[in-house]
Design an enzyme around this catalytic site. Sequence first.
Site, short mmCIF file in Angstrom:
data_model
loop_
_atom_site.label_atom_id
_atom_site.label_comp_id
_atom_site.label_asym_id
_atom_site.label_seq_id
_atom_site.Cartn_x
_atom_site.Cartn_y
_atom_site.Cartn_z
N SER A 50 -6.04 9.13 -8.28
CA SER A 50 -5.48 8.11 -9.16
C SER A 50 -4.76 8.76 -10.35
O SER A 50 -3.86 9.56 -10.15
CB SER A 50 -6.60 7.16 -9.60
OG SER A 50 -6.08 5.96 -10.12
N ASP B 95 -6.56 2.78 -3.98
CA ASP B 95 -7.07 3.79 -4.91
C ASP B 95 -8.10 4.71 -4.27
O ASP B 95 -9.10 4.26 -3.72
CB ASP B 95 -7.70 3.08 -6.12
CG ASP B 95 -7.87 3.99 -7.31
OD1 ASP B 95 -8.50 5.04 -7.17
OD2 ASP B 95 -7.37 3.63 -8.40
#
Length: 298
Positions: free
Chosen positions: A38, A186
Amino acid sequence: MMIDGVFAGGGVKAFAFVGALQEMEERGYTFDRLAGTSAGAIVAALIKVGYTSDELFTLLDELELESFKDERMSVLPFTIAKWIHIYFRLGLYKGNALEAWLKDVLAAKGVRTFGDLPKGSLRIIASDLTKGKLLVLPDDLQNYGVIPEKFSVARAIRMSCSIPFFFEPVKIYDRGSGGKASYIVDGGLLSNFPLWLFMDGNIKRWKRPVIGFHLKPEMSEMPPKKINNAVTMYRALFETMTSAHDLKYVDADDAKNVVFIPILDVKATDFELTDEQKEQLVVLGKEETGHFLKNWSY
């Protein structure tokens, strides 16, 4: 001294990584291989393509974080449109603005695809919800019939940053199974802090010194989460998923190689950070890294 580095996810809290990098540069450390999830993937990539801590701070400081909230146009009232976008598009925001920005800043250093980087020098974590598995990019792209060296670095980072329900998932089509789509989100759902990536096979040994940078205190110092409604419950759920699993398996030996930066008052999606908050994060990252390096041995 040449080392490997691993950066955890944490959204806008990644300003603290700028301070950490400042301290590393001042003490003469340089990174060979880098990995991240991320926001950690963003920082790892920018370091790998050649951004210094000063350039990184300028880049992030000038960035209008609110611009990443690229909503789809709708004639419906915002509240109704919001839920429709979540239901049908699976996210409030498209995520295209983030990917476009990444393409520009990477291209400025001459990098567009993984083929523009030394093989194995940058690895990014994402999550395939369709197949229910963790992805290491670009390594695992070949399992989808995709040539890793030709894949966009910006797209890989965008995949890793797709916070569920916040950004729309990225679709990747598996050429080996008739072009079926997988929804990629994610990487923090499955490994927000991939310190394990640079292990030498199944042997618990590093090929070279590795330092990990985490945006939370150690587990023993984590305060309890306050849950009083559905929103705070979701936030607690996501934060637990993106930290508890990895930290549980960071044993005493590994923890000696981790800079824990205790950020508790800033959330990953707090895009309205003030200049003062940004500076405080940078200072905190620098101070914690300095304290760590005083006692670190490899």
